[in-house]
Design a protein around this motif. Structure first.
Motif, short mmCIF file in Angstrom:
data_model
loop_
_atom_site.label_atom_id
_atom_site.label_comp_id
_atom_site.label_asym_id
_atom_site.label_seq_id
_atom_site.Cartn_x
_atom_site.Cartn_y
_atom_site.Cartn_z
N PHE A 186 0.83 -1.20 0.00
CA PHE A 186 0.00 0.00 0.00
C PHE A 186 0.87 1.25 0.00
O PHE A 186 2.07 1.19 0.20
CB PHE A 186 -0.94 0.01 1.21
CG PHE A 186 -0.22 0.11 2.52
CD1 PHE A 186 0.16 -1.04 3.19
CD2 PHE A 186 0.08 1.35 3.07
CE1 PHE A 186 0.84 -0.95 4.39
CE2 PHE A 186 0.75 1.43 4.28
CZ PHE A 186 1.13 0.28 4.93
N ASP A 204 6.21 -4.73 -1.92
CA ASP A 204 6.93 -5.99 -1.88
C ASP A 204 8.28 -5.87 -2.59
O ASP A 204 9.26 -6.48 -2.18
CB ASP A 204 6.10 -7.10 -2.54
CG ASP A 204 4.72 -7.17 -1.90
OD1 ASP A 204 4.63 -6.86 -0.70
OD2 ASP A 204 3.76 -7.51 -2.61
N ASN A 224 4.78 0.97 1.22
CA ASN A 224 5.07 -0.38 1.70
C ASN A 224 4.85 -1.30 0.51
O ASN A 224 3.73 -1.61 0.16
CB ASN A 224 4.14 -0.75 2.84
CG ASN A 224 4.45 -2.12 3.40
OD1 ASN A 224 5.13 -2.91 2.75
ND2 ASN A 224 3.95 -2.40 4.58
N ARG A 269 -3.32 -2.19 11.75
CA ARG A 269 -3.38 -3.16 10.66
C ARG A 269 -2.04 -3.49 10.02
O ARG A 269 -1.90 -4.52 9.37
CB ARG A 269 -4.32 -2.63 9.56
CG ARG A 269 -5.73 -2.50 10.04
CD ARG A 269 -6.70 -2.34 8.88
NE ARG A 269 -8.05 -2.23 9.38
CZ ARG A 269 -8.60 -1.10 9.82
NH1 ARG A 269 -7.91 0.03 9.79
NH2 ARG A 269 -9.83 -1.08 10.28
N GLU A 270 -1.07 -2.59 10.16
CA GLU A 270 0.23 -2.81 9.51
C GLU A 270 1.34 -2.65 10.54
O GLU A 270 2.14 -1.73 10.46
CB GLU A 270 0.44 -1.80 8.37
CG GLU A 270 -0.73 -1.59 7.44
CD GLU A 270 -0.86 -2.70 6.41
OE1 GLU A 270 0.06 -3.54 6.34
OE2 GLU A 270 -1.87 -2.72 5.71
N LYS A 325 -4.75 5.98 2.55
CA LYS A 325 -3.94 4.77 2.42
C LYS A 325 -4.59 3.93 1.33
O LYS A 325 -5.75 3.52 1.48
CB LYS A 325 -3.92 4.03 3.75
CG LYS A 325 -3.27 2.69 3.71
CD LYS A 325 -3.27 2.05 5.09
CE LYS A 325 -3.12 0.55 4.98
NZ LYS A 325 -4.11 -0.19 5.75
N SER A 334 -4.25 0.96 -2.09
CA SER A 334 -3.54 -0.03 -2.89
C SER A 334 -4.07 0.11 -4.31
O SER A 334 -5.01 0.86 -4.55
CB SER A 334 -3.84 -1.45 -2.40
OG SER A 334 -3.65 -1.53 -1.02
N ASP A 368 4.13 -3.94 11.02
CA ASP A 368 5.52 -3.86 10.55
C ASP A 368 5.87 -2.45 10.10
O ASP A 368 6.94 -1.92 10.42
CB ASP A 368 5.74 -4.84 9.39
CG ASP A 368 5.54 -6.27 9.84
OD1 ASP A 368 5.64 -6.51 11.06
OD2 ASP A 368 5.29 -7.13 8.98
N SER A 369 4.92 -1.85 9.34
CA SER A 369 5.16 -0.49 8.86
C SER A 369 5.24 0.48 10.02
O SER A 369 6.10 1.36 10.07
CB SER A 369 4.04 -0.06 7.92
OG SER A 369 3.93 -0.96 6.86
N LEU A 411 9.98 -0.81 2.42
CA LEU A 411 9.37 0.33 3.10
C LEU A 411 10.13 1.60 2.79
O LEU A 411 11.35 1.62 2.81
CB LEU A 411 9.42 0.11 4.62
CG LEU A 411 8.61 -1.03 5.21
CD1 LEU A 411 8.96 -1.19 6.67
CD2 LEU A 411 7.14 -0.76 5.05
N ASP A 447 -4.35 3.64 11.74
CA ASP A 447 -4.59 2.55 10.80
C ASP A 447 -3.35 1.66 10.71
O ASP A 447 -3.43 0.43 10.78
CB ASP A 447 -4.93 3.16 9.43
CG ASP A 447 -5.48 2.13 8.46
OD1 ASP A 447 -5.06 0.96 8.55
OD2 ASP A 447 -6.30 2.49 7.63
N LEU A 448 -2.19 2.30 10.58
CA LEU A 448 -0.95 1.54 10.47
C LEU A 448 -0.68 0.76 11.76
O LEU A 448 -0.29 -0.40 11.73
CB LEU A 448 0.23 2.48 10.18
CG LEU A 448 0.21 3.23 8.84
CD1 LEU A 448 1.48 4.04 8.68
CD2 LEU A 448 0.03 2.29 7.67
#
Lengths: 124, 116
Positions: free
Chosen positions: A2, A45, A43, B101-102, A13, A15, B104-105, A49, B97-98
């Motif tokens: 995303f 793949d 973020n 849900r995210e 945010k 995708s 790692d980020s 990051l 939100d991060l």
């Protein structure tokens, strides 16, 4: 995967393939393209990051305008009791409905091509 | 022209309000007088609460960010201060939100803030 981007002081945010409502951009018509360049966070793949300070340079998001729409109607009702005061106003916010087409995450500009993304494979 | 009796107009007007009171409790859903009061009050609350909603969400986001931060051993206030210092402009909606849900980020952002 995303991306977080900013548009008109709002942050989204998204995708690829997401549909979202943004504040109306007057000059755009149906099927027009719109680019967002204020990317705050990626973020992905393939490129990992990336945190922008405040923005990530040289990347952009391409979106297509689906339609210029107006949001659901909101009834603004004000009343002051014992003063015979009632106001009823309808309001519909002008919006633009867009679909995120592609995220161009590989930096095109010379200045930003760092070693971090060796593969120039466009993630999409 | 044929005459329209007042009752017809009144009935249409009343019907419009009673329809809006569908699903209300007791007399409020059937009788005009009670329904009218209930519908007006509902509209007033709706107007007020559209503004309240913004505050409540902001405070919810702050709670979420705080919970996320504390997982990485840093307080909310220190975190936000740190964000400003290194010129990150994420808003609280996105951060929450991060954080939720995210993870790692979010961790990366906290790490960056800590590094200063």
């Amino acid at each position: 995967m995303f991306v977080v981007f900013e548009f008109k002081d709002k942050q989204y945010k998204v995708s690829e393939g997401d549909i979202l409502k943004i504040p109306r951009v007057e000059k755009l018509k149906k099927d027009d393209d719109i680019n967002f360049e204020k990317i705050l966070f990626i973020n992905s793949d393939s490129t990992g990051l990336r945190i922008g300070t405040p923005y990530v340079n040289g990347v952009s998001i391409k979106a297509k305008v689906i339609e210029q729409i107006r949001d659901k109607k909101i009834i603004v009702f004000k009343k002051k009791r014992r003063h015979n005061y009632r106001r009823k106003i309808g309001h519909r916010q002008d919006l633009t409905l867009i679909k995120i087409k592609s995220l161009n995450l590989s930096s095109n500009k010379k200045t930003t091509t760092k070693s971090e993304n060796k593969d120039i494979v466009d993630p999409i | 022209m044929s005459r329209v009796k007042a009752g017809t107009i009144t009935r249409t007007r009343h019907k419009k309000v009673v329809r809006k009171a569908k699903g209300y409790y007791g007399r409020r859903k059937n009788t005009f007088k009670a329904a009218n009061q209930a519908v007006e009050k509902a509209a007033q609350y709706a107007y007020r609460d559209r503004k309240v909603k913004k505050r409540q969400f902001r405070s919810l986001w702050i709670q979420r960010i705080n919970a996320g931060c504390r997982l990485h051993g840093i307080k909310y206030s220190i975190f936000i201060n740190g964000l400003k210092k290194i010129n990150l402009t994420f808003n609280r909606k996105v951060l929450a939100d991060l954080a939720a849900r995210e993870p790692d980020s979010f961790k990366e952002i906290v790490a960056k803030v800590k590094a200063g």
